[in-house]
Motif scaffolding. Sequence first.
Motif, PDB file in Angstrom:
ATOM      1  N   ASN A  23      16.770  27.357 -21.583  1.00 49.05           N
ATOM      2  CA  ASN A  23      17.882  26.163 -21.218  1.00 49.05           C
ATOM      3  C   ASN A  23      19.137  26.877 -21.421  1.00 49.05           C
ATOM      4  N   ILE A  24      19.484  27.812 -21.087  1.00 45.27           N
ATOM      5  CA  ILE A  24      20.931  28.559 -21.406  1.00 45.27           C
ATOM      6  C   ILE A  24      21.832  27.941 -20.937  1.00 45.27           C
ATOM      7  N   THR A  25      21.758  27.414 -19.835  1.00 45.13           N
ATOM      8  CA  THR A  25      23.049  26.935 -19.259  1.00 45.13           C
ATOM      9  C   THR A  25      23.500  25.694 -19.636  1.00 45.13           C
ATOM     10  N   SER A  26      22.557  24.835 -20.132  1.00 45.56           N
ATOM     11  CA  SER A  26      22.914  23.677 -21.106  1.00 45.56           C
ATOM     12  C   SER A  26      23.215  23.868 -22.377  1.00 45.56           C
ATOM     13  N   LEU A  27      22.800  25.082 -22.956  1.00 44.64           N
ATOM     14  CA  LEU A  27      23.196  25.548 -24.377  1.00 44.64           C
ATOM     15  C   LEU A  27      24.664  25.967 -24.377  1.00 44.64           C
ATOM     16  N   LEU A  28      24.973  26.651 -23.348  1.00 41.94           N
ATOM     17  CA  LEU A  28      26.320  27.153 -23.070  1.00 41.94           C
ATOM     18  C   LEU A  28      26.996  26.950 -21.759  1.00 41.94           C
ATOM     19  N   PRO A  29      27.117  25.477 -21.645  1.00 45.51           N
ATOM     20  CA  PRO A  29      27.775  25.035 -20.511  1.00 45.51           C
ATOM     21  C   PRO A  29      29.080  25.564 -20.034  1.00 45.51           C
ATOM     22  N   ASP A  30      29.881  25.759 -21.230  1.00 47.20           N
ATOM     23  CA  ASP A  30      31.283  26.285 -20.890  1.00 47.20           C
ATOM     24  C   ASP A  30      31.586  27.605 -20.340  1.00 47.20           C
ATOM     25  N   LEU A  31      30.415  28.227 -20.464  1.00 50.67           N
ATOM     26  CA  LEU A  31      30.648  29.688 -19.968  1.00 50.67           C
ATOM     27  C   LEU A  31      30.168  30.066 -18.979  1.00 50.67           C
ATOM     28  N   ALA A  32      29.897  29.005 -18.002  1.00 55.56           N
ATOM     29  CA  ALA A  32      29.446  29.457 -16.754  1.00 55.56           C
ATOM     30  C   ALA A  32      30.464  30.125 -15.633  1.00 55.56           C
ATOM     31  N   GLY A  33      29.940  31.358 -15.324  1.00 55.03           N
ATOM     32  CA  GLY A  33      30.873  32.212 -14.733  1.00 55.03           C
ATOM     33  C   GLY A  33      31.822  33.283 -15.233  1.00 55.03           C
ATOM     34  N   GLN A  34      31.394  33.178 -16.604  1.00 59.60           N
ATOM     35  CA  GLN A  34      32.621  33.713 -17.481  1.00 59.60           C
ATOM     36  C   GLN A  34      32.249  35.009 -18.142  1.00 59.60           C
ATOM     37  N   ALA A  35      31.069  35.393 -18.244  1.00 61.43           N
ATOM     38  CA  ALA A  35      30.252  36.672 -18.961  1.00 61.43           C
ATOM     39  C   ALA A  35      30.490  37.879 -18.069  1.00 61.43           C
ATOM     40  N   ALA A  36      31.116  39.006 -18.445  1.00 68.23           N
ATOM     41  CA  ALA A  36      31.190  40.274 -17.827  1.00 68.23           C
ATOM     42  C   ALA A  36      29.939  40.920 -18.048  1.00 68.23           C
ATOM     43  N   LEU A  37      29.334  40.662 -19.267  1.00 62.60           N
ATOM     44  CA  LEU A  37      27.980  41.362 -19.323  1.00 62.60           C
ATOM     45  C   LEU A  37      27.052  40.642 -20.055  1.00 62.60           C
ATOM     46  N   VAL A  38      25.768  40.546 -19.598  1.00 61.43           N
ATOM     47  CA  VAL A  38      24.502  39.948 -20.437  1.00 61.43           C
ATOM     48  C   VAL A  38      23.809  41.186 -20.829  1.00 61.43           C
ATOM     49  N   GLY A  45      19.316  31.737 -15.534  1.00 60.67           N
ATOM     50  CA  GLY A  45      20.215  30.821 -16.358  1.00 60.67           C
ATOM     51  C   GLY A  45      21.491  31.768 -16.522  1.00 60.67           C
ATOM     52  N   CYS A  46      21.118  33.145 -17.092  1.00 60.23           N
ATOM     53  CA  CYS A  46      22.270  34.197 -17.445  1.00 60.23           C
ATOM     54  C   CYS A  46      23.036  34.472 -16.190  1.00 60.23           C
ATOM     55  N   THR A  47      22.327  34.511 -14.859  1.00 58.29           N
ATOM     56  CA  THR A  47      22.987  34.680 -13.729  1.00 58.29           C
ATOM     57  C   THR A  47      24.132  33.692 -13.565  1.00 58.29           C
ATOM     58  N   GLU A  48      23.873  32.617 -13.875  1.00 58.32           N
ATOM     59  CA  GLU A  48      24.866  31.491 -13.718  1.00 58.32           C
ATOM     60  C   GLU A  48      25.849  31.589 -14.550  1.00 58.32           C
ATOM     61  N   LEU A  49      26.012  32.378 -15.854  1.00 59.04           N
ATOM     62  CA  LEU A  49      26.815  32.340 -16.629  1.00 59.04           C
ATOM     63  C   LEU A  49      27.682  33.675 -16.383  1.00 59.04           C
ATOM     64  N   LEU A  50      27.078  34.947 -15.625  1.00 59.11           N
ATOM     65  CA  LEU A  50      27.810  35.775 -15.371  1.00 59.11           C
ATOM     66  C   LEU A  50      29.072  35.664 -14.274  1.00 59.11           C
ATOM     67  N   ARG A  51      30.006  36.427 -14.204  1.00 56.02           N
ATOM     68  CA  ARG A  51      31.137  36.194 -13.442  1.00 56.02           C
ATOM     69  C   ARG A  51      30.547  37.052 -12.143  1.00 56.02           C
ATOM     70  N   PRO A  52      31.387  36.899 -10.967  1.00 59.20           N
ATOM     71  CA  PRO A  52      30.962  37.763  -9.937  1.00 59.20           C
ATOM     72  C   PRO A  52      31.334  39.162 -10.315  1.00 59.20           C
ATOM     73  N   GLY A  53      30.436  40.015  -9.844  1.00 58.20           N
ATOM     74  CA  GLY A  53      30.466  41.434 -10.205  1.00 58.20           C
ATOM     75  C   GLY A  53      30.027  41.849 -11.585  1.00 58.20           C
ATOM     76  N   GLY A  54      29.538  40.743 -12.539  1.00 57.37           N
ATOM     77  CA  GLY A  54      28.958  41.052 -13.594  1.00 57.37           C
ATOM     78  C   GLY A  54      27.673  41.729 -13.958  1.00 57.37           C
TER      79      GLY A  54
END
Length: 297
Positions: A113-128, A185-194
């Motif tokens: 449920n990572i998107t609900s645990l880290l909702p403010d980081l959607a589209g922010q991560a350069a790397l998972v 869920g991690c894909t939703e946290l990744l930025r484009p090109g992440g």
Amino acid sequence: MAGVTTSVWATGQRQSRVQRRGRYVPESMQHPGKMLPSIAARVIASYTQPGELVVDPMCGIGTTLVEAAHLGRNAAGVEYEEMWARLAVANLGFAQKQGASGVGRVVSGDARNITSLLPDLAGQAALVLTSPPYGVATHGHIRSTRDTGEPGVRKWNHHYSTDRGNLAHQQLPALLEGFRRILAGCTELLRPGGVAAITVRPYRARGELVDLPGHVHQVAEDVGLVFADRIVCLLCGLGYDRLLNRASFFQLHEARKAWARGLPIHAVAHEDLLVFRKLDEPRPGRRHALADGCEVE
């Protein structure tokens, strides 16, 4: 496969305990399934820039987060087991005391449920950067007859979960479905090109080799990630004229028993690093957001 590169990294030049000595709190050695710090550091340095965000959805004692912080990256991790989450917080605090410039954040919860645990980081991560579980127990630490002078082998620090809800308790089909949910869920946290980087190795179940890297590859592509690189991360060391064995007592013991039965299996000397990219078009208006501090939420 077009565009995919293959490399070999000498990440086993120093033993795992030497890599952690003085860099992690001593209690970290209690976790039996830790990522090798040299692998985490090399991935982060290769695929991110200072100030960017690194996420580990199954962060354990926080190896990914600590190495990110030392390299000037910010980091966020999720860990199912609260005791390991608290050790991740302790290791982040230790890193900051040593001068690490990156900030970290740890959430205790289920990464499915990572998107609900880290909702403010959607589209922010350069790397998972993460690794799937291999089961509820691993080799851990041992004392053999050679060490104690007493018959038999004593094991400790080889269990990391007694909670049946932990993904590590699941059989392969359920494990892969759970990991698929985590990667989606991690894909939703990744930025484009992440980048999503997964360290994984095959394992044996009742003597049969399970191609976990192949399964993980398929799962990653199922959630829309595009395969980019395969890197062989050496667990053995490279000497001047020979390989330096880093295999555990149990790996060598199982290999010797198999050879005695006529099965020429070998101890694992590397870990696969599978690297994928998110290729969505950039979405305008995104800003980097990471809460300061190292608290378990």
